[in-house]
Design a protein around this motif. Structure first.
Motif, PDB file in Angstrom:
ATOM      1  N   ILE A  48     118.673  -7.550 101.891  1.00  0.00           N
ATOM      2  CA  ILE A  48     119.274  -6.384 102.019  1.00  0.00           C
ATOM      3  C   ILE A  48     118.257  -5.319 101.064  1.00  0.00           C
ATOM      4  O   ILE A  48     118.012  -4.251 101.493  1.00  0.00           O
ATOM      5  CB  ILE A  48     120.645  -6.262 101.598  1.00  0.00           C
ATOM      6  CG1 ILE A  48     121.568  -7.155 102.504  1.00  0.00           C
ATOM      7  CG2 ILE A  48     121.186  -4.870 101.361  1.00  0.00           C
ATOM      8  CD1 ILE A  48     122.850  -7.248 102.266  1.00  0.00           C
ATOM      9  N   TRP A  49     118.119  -5.777  99.954  1.00  0.00           N
ATOM     10  CA  TRP A  49     117.340  -4.919  98.999  1.00  0.00           C
ATOM     11  C   TRP A  49     116.172  -4.610  99.654  1.00  0.00           C
ATOM     12  O   TRP A  49     115.638  -3.442  99.633  1.00  0.00           O
ATOM     13  CB  TRP A  49     117.286  -5.595  97.780  1.00  0.00           C
ATOM     14  CG  TRP A  49     116.185  -5.123  96.661  1.00  0.00           C
ATOM     15  CD1 TRP A  49     115.065  -5.363  96.328  1.00  0.00           C
ATOM     16  CD2 TRP A  49     116.498  -3.695  96.057  1.00  0.00           C
ATOM     17  NE1 TRP A  49     114.539  -4.290  95.301  1.00  0.00           N
ATOM     18  CE2 TRP A  49     115.143  -3.518  95.374  1.00  0.00           C
ATOM     19  CE3 TRP A  49     117.552  -2.393  96.225  1.00  0.00           C
ATOM     20  CZ2 TRP A  49     115.162  -2.126  94.679  1.00  0.00           C
ATOM     21  CZ3 TRP A  49     117.446  -1.435  95.408  1.00  0.00           C
ATOM     22  CH2 TRP A  49     116.314  -1.265  94.795  1.00  0.00           C
ATOM     23  N   ILE A  50     115.539  -5.649  99.889  1.00  0.00           N
ATOM     24  CA  ILE A  50     114.107  -5.499 100.375  1.00  0.00           C
ATOM     25  C   ILE A  50     113.840  -4.596 101.614  1.00  0.00           C
ATOM     26  O   ILE A  50     112.903  -3.569 101.679  1.00  0.00           O
ATOM     27  CB  ILE A  50     113.108  -6.958 100.623  1.00  0.00           C
ATOM     28  CG1 ILE A  50     112.869  -7.675  99.675  1.00  0.00           C
ATOM     29  CG2 ILE A  50     111.852  -6.620 101.526  1.00  0.00           C
ATOM     30  CD1 ILE A  50     112.480  -8.992  99.836  1.00  0.00           C
ATOM     31  N   VAL A  51     114.715  -4.929 102.788  1.00  0.00           N
ATOM     32  CA  VAL A  51     114.793  -3.868 103.738  1.00  0.00           C
ATOM     33  C   VAL A  51     115.170  -2.584 103.704  1.00  0.00           C
ATOM     34  O   VAL A  51     114.524  -1.708 104.141  1.00  0.00           O
ATOM     35  CB  VAL A  51     115.924  -4.720 104.812  1.00  0.00           C
ATOM     36  CG1 VAL A  51     115.827  -3.820 106.186  1.00  0.00           C
ATOM     37  CG2 VAL A  51     115.426  -6.160 105.298  1.00  0.00           C
ATOM     38  N   SER A  52     116.064  -2.563 102.839  1.00  0.00           N
ATOM     39  CA  SER A  52     116.581  -1.044 102.389  1.00  0.00           C
ATOM     40  C   SER A  52     115.613  -0.104 101.907  1.00  0.00           C
ATOM     41  O   SER A  52     115.442   0.820 101.799  1.00  0.00           O
ATOM     42  CB  SER A  52     117.912  -1.129 101.710  1.00  0.00           C
ATOM     43  OG  SER A  52     118.937  -1.831 102.255  1.00  0.00           O
ATOM     44  N   ALA A  53     114.944  -0.919 100.810  1.00  0.00           N
ATOM     45  CA  ALA A  53     113.990  -0.200  99.999  1.00  0.00           C
ATOM     46  C   ALA A  53     112.652   0.098 100.969  1.00  0.00           C
ATOM     47  O   ALA A  53     111.971   1.292 100.987  1.00  0.00           O
ATOM     48  CB  ALA A  53     113.199  -1.270  99.158  1.00  0.00           C
ATOM     49  N   LEU A  54     112.504  -0.589 101.833  1.00  0.00           N
ATOM     50  CA  LEU A  54     111.592  -0.430 103.033  1.00  0.00           C
ATOM     51  C   LEU A  54     111.729   0.886 103.843  1.00  0.00           C
ATOM     52  O   LEU A  54     110.961   1.903 104.085  1.00  0.00           O
ATOM     53  CB  LEU A  54     111.407  -1.605 103.891  1.00  0.00           C
ATOM     54  CG  LEU A  54     110.122  -1.549 105.102  1.00  0.00           C
ATOM     55  CD1 LEU A  54     108.670  -1.689 104.055  1.00  0.00           C
ATOM     56  CD2 LEU A  54     110.145  -2.560 105.847  1.00  0.00           C
ATOM     57  N   ASN A  55     112.966   0.733 104.026  1.00  0.00           N
ATOM     58  CA  ASN A  55     113.590   2.060 104.641  1.00  0.00           C
ATOM     59  C   ASN A  55     113.536   3.262 104.154  1.00  0.00           C
ATOM     60  O   ASN A  55     113.224   4.171 104.567  1.00  0.00           O
ATOM     61  CB  ASN A  55     115.160   1.618 105.129  1.00  0.00           C
ATOM     62  CG  ASN A  55     115.940   1.948 106.085  1.00  0.00           C
ATOM     63  OD1 ASN A  55     115.186   2.995 106.662  1.00  0.00           O
ATOM     64  ND2 ASN A  55     117.040   1.666 106.355  1.00  0.00           N
ATOM     65  N   PHE A  56     113.883   3.148 102.894  1.00  0.00           N
ATOM     66  CA  PHE A  56     114.144   4.571 102.324  1.00  0.00           C
ATOM     67  C   PHE A  56     112.602   5.197 102.017  1.00  0.00           C
ATOM     68  O   PHE A  56     112.559   6.037 101.952  1.00  0.00           O
ATOM     69  CB  PHE A  56     114.573   4.377 100.830  1.00  0.00           C
ATOM     70  CG  PHE A  56     116.207   3.835 100.713  1.00  0.00           C
ATOM     71  CD1 PHE A  56     116.825   4.437 102.059  1.00  0.00           C
ATOM     72  CD2 PHE A  56     116.642   3.271  99.995  1.00  0.00           C
ATOM     73  CE1 PHE A  56     118.320   4.156 101.877  1.00  0.00           C
ATOM     74  CE2 PHE A  56     118.077   2.710  99.997  1.00  0.00           C
ATOM     75  CZ  PHE A  56     118.912   3.463 101.055  1.00  0.00           C
ATOM     76  N   ALA A 104     119.782 -10.490 110.691  1.00  0.00           N
ATOM     77  CA  ALA A 104     120.229  -9.154 111.457  1.00  0.00           C
ATOM     78  C   ALA A 104     121.083  -8.432 110.453  1.00  0.00           C
ATOM     79  O   ALA A 104     121.033  -7.166 110.487  1.00  0.00           O
ATOM     80  CB  ALA A 104     121.038  -9.560 112.823  1.00  0.00           C
ATOM     81  N   LEU A 105     121.785  -9.100 109.547  1.00  0.00           N
ATOM     82  CA  LEU A 105     122.846  -8.424 108.857  1.00  0.00           C
ATOM     83  C   LEU A 105     122.124  -7.510 107.676  1.00  0.00           C
ATOM     84  O   LEU A 105     122.425  -6.241 107.858  1.00  0.00           O
ATOM     85  CB  LEU A 105     123.583  -9.341 107.944  1.00  0.00           C
ATOM     86  CG  LEU A 105     124.638  -8.678 106.965  1.00  0.00           C
ATOM     87  CD1 LEU A 105     125.829  -8.061 107.969  1.00  0.00           C
ATOM     88  CD2 LEU A 105     125.522  -9.710 106.112  1.00  0.00           C
ATOM     89  N   PRO A 106     120.945  -7.884 107.209  1.00  0.00           N
ATOM     90  CA  PRO A 106     120.308  -6.799 106.254  1.00  0.00           C
ATOM     91  C   PRO A 106     119.802  -5.891 107.022  1.00  0.00           C
ATOM     92  O   PRO A 106     119.723  -4.525 106.380  1.00  0.00           O
ATOM     93  CB  PRO A 106     119.210  -7.633 105.490  1.00  0.00           C
ATOM     94  CG  PRO A 106     119.527  -9.087 105.845  1.00  0.00           C
ATOM     95  CD  PRO A 106     120.377  -9.186 106.970  1.00  0.00           C
ATOM     96  N   VAL A 107     119.314  -5.960 108.024  1.00  0.00           N
ATOM     97  CA  VAL A 107     118.743  -4.907 108.869  1.00  0.00           C
ATOM     98  C   VAL A 107     119.811  -3.787 109.222  1.00  0.00           C
ATOM     99  O   VAL A 107     119.795  -2.508 108.903  1.00  0.00           O
ATOM    100  CB  VAL A 107     118.251  -5.113 110.197  1.00  0.00           C
ATOM    101  CG1 VAL A 107     118.030  -4.194 111.169  1.00  0.00           C
ATOM    102  CG2 VAL A 107     117.022  -5.980 109.942  1.00  0.00           C
ATOM    103  N   LEU A 157     123.096   7.292 101.984  1.00  0.00           N
ATOM    104  CA  LEU A 157     122.448   7.841 100.824  1.00  0.00           C
ATOM    105  C   LEU A 157     122.357   9.215 101.174  1.00  0.00           C
ATOM    106  O   LEU A 157     122.474  10.046 100.384  1.00  0.00           O
ATOM    107  CB  LEU A 157     121.031   7.302 100.779  1.00  0.00           C
ATOM    108  CG  LEU A 157     120.079   7.923  99.771  1.00  0.00           C
ATOM    109  CD1 LEU A 157     120.236   7.520  98.419  1.00  0.00           C
ATOM    110  CD2 LEU A 157     118.484   7.721 100.004  1.00  0.00           C
ATOM    111  N   LEU A 158     122.022   9.659 102.570  1.00  0.00           N
ATOM    112  CA  LEU A 158     121.762  10.597 103.139  1.00  0.00           C
ATOM    113  C   LEU A 158     123.160  11.953 102.928  1.00  0.00           C
ATOM    114  O   LEU A 158     123.206  12.735 102.559  1.00  0.00           O
ATOM    115  CB  LEU A 158     121.292  10.727 104.595  1.00  0.00           C
ATOM    116  CG  LEU A 158     119.852  10.304 104.720  1.00  0.00           C
ATOM    117  CD1 LEU A 158     119.519  10.023 106.009  1.00  0.00           C
ATOM    118  CD2 LEU A 158     118.798  11.009 104.103  1.00  0.00           C
TER     119      LEU A 158
END
Lengths: 384, 385
Positions: B5-13, B300-303, B313-314
């Motif tokens: 979750i952390w990796i995907v979200s960081a990439l996302n942000f 799929a869940l972390p995505v 966040l937004l």
């Protein structure tokens, strides 16, 4: 007209986006309708206020001797004076507040525009315990002509110390615009003869009608100074000022309403502008094709404006529609006694909504249109 | 899983920058929603605080039976001493009961903007300062009993004209000078106070309005109440002062608060659709990236979680901006509504409410797009241009 399918296809290319944008615009305009509609109600009430009438009441609170009515009537420039008092009570539970205004026989003459017929007024003259109940109040308490209603009014006790006042519903009458919660009118004589001796021959307020509307403010001031040194000094307020909501509350409600509507518009502007910019970016090559097959700059730009205008105008229409439905059902859900105004969807509300929708559409389309005008067809066609 | 979750979200942000304007739709939407809602609630919340501060659990108010307003209550001269000798009332150092005969009447005033309004004038007898210890004179001096003089609250001084020391207030028997300014920290700061007995004579009234007593302890209310209700010479209600003002506060602020919440709700739903829109768009722009991650073996869940986190966040950023604007514009500002003077309030609790409101919007607005992201067919998404 023949370009409508083209614009429609462009909008429906992403149906989810189109529907979500429309719903968002609709809600912003619902809010717009409710707030600007509320301002319309204020304006209407203010407009309906007559410029030849004055309220006069005890400057330091409490009741006024009814004898002052004749003295005010004798003043030069005063055409007629009526008086009314009130029984502030409740039905069964203090939460069910009921406020009966007790009218003297001059009230129908000083307030002829009220939607009450002389026959209806006569009913509460013939039966002193009679009461005229407006439709809104009748619905609220499930009253019909012929019913008997007993209310408790600890603040207006009777001669025997009892706080209960019994009324007979004589007729159900039409509502009066500025009494947003409806009204109940009784006969002043009933109250006067029944209450404690110290409160008899006293009333709550006078409604003064002047003969020359241009002298209203002047006469209002004269009434104050005439009784300034009497045992019951009076305070006056002209009807025009009394019905001005910002003068009454001391807060500029109309501008608060405008700010709220504006915040909604700002939110929507951001949304539609972004959506449109994105849509145009995605279809940049298509616009280039249109230009290649002979669409003029202004033609293409017109298509973009149409694409912006349709959801805005549709959303505005739906939003105002929803706002008028909400204002119609609102009175049923409002707690009594809060005196919240009910928005009115006047023509002006529609006009303003239309203008704002057009403006939002225009601003949203401006940047994408500019980009299309400056586009280099060859680069755009190559998809780079 | 958390690591994913952390990796995907960081990439996302990190990729948020490229979707800046699109993301701003959510930020602006929630800023407008929360800003407007908190601005509107600042009125009802401020008024509520002013009322609630006026009551105190160690005071009790005695009013005529069944009335809801101080002004419509009447306590006769004969009743007052009967009430003052009742048990449960605190005594001052001379052993006298701290029971105050009070008056309340409306006086016309000129608001700072020149329009006409009213404020409350209170009558306080000799035990008044003992019953209301929060009353502090900040300029001039206290009025003397028997003298025709008044003290004005610090709020009244700002919001009304002619409320300085030396100014005169017109009463039925002439002009009364203002000789002192007081602070109480409640709605009394918008009012005027004078001596009960002198005011009674001046206004040709025969009765006091209420008796306000200081209880020996908050628990002695019952004893006091019992003495009042069993005395056949009295027909009164005894209410704890804080309860009295809690009721007044709810009655006078309910409509305003309701209006604030309704406006907030309508705007929040509008913002919700904007949020859905943006997040669907974000998922489709990130289609390739998501598919790559899935192909690399991410669940799929972390995505899905990363999509909701982005929305959170937004929208919370937006809510904080909106709340910040409302706070900067209104918090602590002296205002007036329906003749009550109070400080507008955008409290921490309300800001928290705005953030919760925004989080709820983000949760709903991120949920469906996140499901779409999770279900994205990997092969098709990789092929898509």
């Amino acid at each position: 007209m023949k370009y409508v399918p083209l614009v429609w296809a462009a909008i429906m290319r992403k149906p989810t986006r189109a529907v979500l944008t429309l719903l968002s615009v609709m809600l912003a305009f619902t809010l717009f309708g409710l707030t600007i509609g509320m301002n319309a109600t204020f304006a209407k009430v203010q407009e309906e206020a007559r410029d030849d009438r004055i309220f006069a009441f005890a400057r330091f609170g409490g009741l006024v001797p009814i004898a002052l009515e004749r003295q005010i009537e004798g003043m030069p420039g005063v055409a007629m004076v009526a008086s009314s008092s009130f029984v502030p009570g409740y039905l069964h539970d203090p939460k069910n507040r009921i406020f009966v205004q007790m009218m003297d026989e001059n009230i129908p003459k000083v307030l002829p525009e009220w939607p009450i017929t002389p026959q209806q007024w006569q009913l509460i003259r013939d039966d002193r315990q009679g009461m005229l109940v407006s439709k809104m109040q009748a619905d609220r308490w499930h009253l019909k002509a012929g019913d008997t209603l007993t209310i408790a009014a600890p603040a207006a006790r009777k001669l025997d110390g009892s706080p209960s006042w019994t009324f007979h519903v004589a007729a159900i009458t039409s509502d009066i615009n500025y009494m947003s919660q409806g009204y109940m009118f009784g006969n002043f004589d009933y109250m006067d003869k029944a209450r404690t001796l110290s409160d008899q021959s006293k009333t709550g307020q006078f409604r003064v009608k002047v003969s020359d509307p241009s002298k209203t403010a002047e006469i209002a001031a004269q009434i104050v100074s005439k009784f300034a040194n009497s045992p019951t000094p009076l305070e006056t307020i002209t009807e025009k000022v009394a019905f001005d909501v910002s003068a009454g509350t001391g807060m500029d409600i109309a501008s608060v309403d405008r700010d709220v509507a504006l915040a909604g518009m700002f939110m929507v502007l951001f949304l539609t502008a972004n959506g449109l910019a994105q849509a145009v970016r995605e279809r940049f090559a298509e616009f280039a094709t249109l230009k290649t097959i002979g669409f003029s700059d202004s033609g293409v730009i017109a298509l973009v404006f149409a694409e912006a205008a349709i959801p805005c105008l549709m959303g505005a229409g739906l939003g105002i529609g929803l706002a008028s439905i909400v204002s119609n059902v609102m009175p049923r859900f409002l707690p009594p006694g809060q005196g919240l105004p009910i928005p009115t969807m006047t023509i002006m509300v529609f006009v303003w909504a239309g203008l704002c929708a057009a403006l939002v559409a225009f601003i949203s389309a401006a940047l994408p249109a500019l980009r299309l005008k400056q586009m280099d067809i060859a680069t755009a066609l190559s998809g780079r | 899983m958390l690591r994913q979750i952390w990796i995907v979200s960081a990439l996302n942000f990190k990729s948020l920058k490229s979707r800046f304007w699109q993301s701003m739709v959510i930020v602006v939407g929630l800023a407008a929603t929360v800003g407007v809602m908190l601005s509107m609630l600042s009125v009802s919340a401020g008024m509520r605080t002013a009322y609630q501060n006026s009551g105190s659990p160690d005071r009790a108010i005695v009013v005529s039976k069944g009335v809801e307003q101080e002004a419509s209550s009447a306590i006769t001269r004969a009743m007052a001493p009967l009430i003052a000798v009742a048990p449960g009332i605190a005594k001052d150092k001379d052993g006298k009961p701290l029971a105050d005969r009070t008056l309340q009447l409306g006086v016309p005033v000129v608001r700072a903007n020149g329009s006409k309004g009213f404020t409350t004038m209170r009558g306080m007898a000799e035990k008044g300062p003992g019953v209301r210890p929060e009353l502090k004179i900040v300029a001039g001096r206290m009025f003397q009993s028997g003298k025709r003089e008044l003290i004005a609250g610090v709020g009244a001084q700002v919001m009304f004209q002619h409320m300085q020391i030396g100014d005169k207030v017109i009463l039925p028997d002439g002009e009364w000078p203002i000789i002192g300014i007081y602070k109480t920290g409640d709605q009394l700061e918008g009012q005027l106070i004078g001596d009960s007995e002198t005011l009674l004579t001046a206004t040709h009234k025969t009765n006091y309005n209420t008796m306000l007593v200081r209880l020996a302890s908050p628990d002695s209310l019952d004893a006091f109440k019992k003495a009042m209700t069993t005395n056949p010479a009295l027909s009164v209600d005894v209410i704890r002062h804080s309860d009295w003002y809690n009721r007044v506060a709810s009655q006078s602020t309910f409509g305003l608060a309701l209006l604030g919440y309704v406006v907030g709700a309508v705007m929040a739903i509008g913002a919700l659709f904007g949020c859905l829109n943006t997040m669907y768009a974000a998922v489709s722009t990130r289609g390739r990236e998501i598919a790559t991650l899935r192909a690399l073996g991410y669940d799929a869940l972390p995505v899905a979680v990363s999509v909701i986190l982005e929305a959170m966040l937004l929208s919370v950023t937006g809510a904080l901006i909106g709340a910040g604007i409302a706070w900067a514009l209104y918090d602590g500002k002296l205002d007036l509504f329906n003749n009550v003077i109070f400080y507008l309030s955008v409290s921490r609790a309300q800001i928290a409410l705005g953030v919760i409101w925004a989080a709820a919007v983000a949760l709903l607005g991120g949920l469906f797009p996140s499901i779409r992201a999770a279900r994205l067919p990997v092969v098709d998404a990789l092929r898509a241009t």
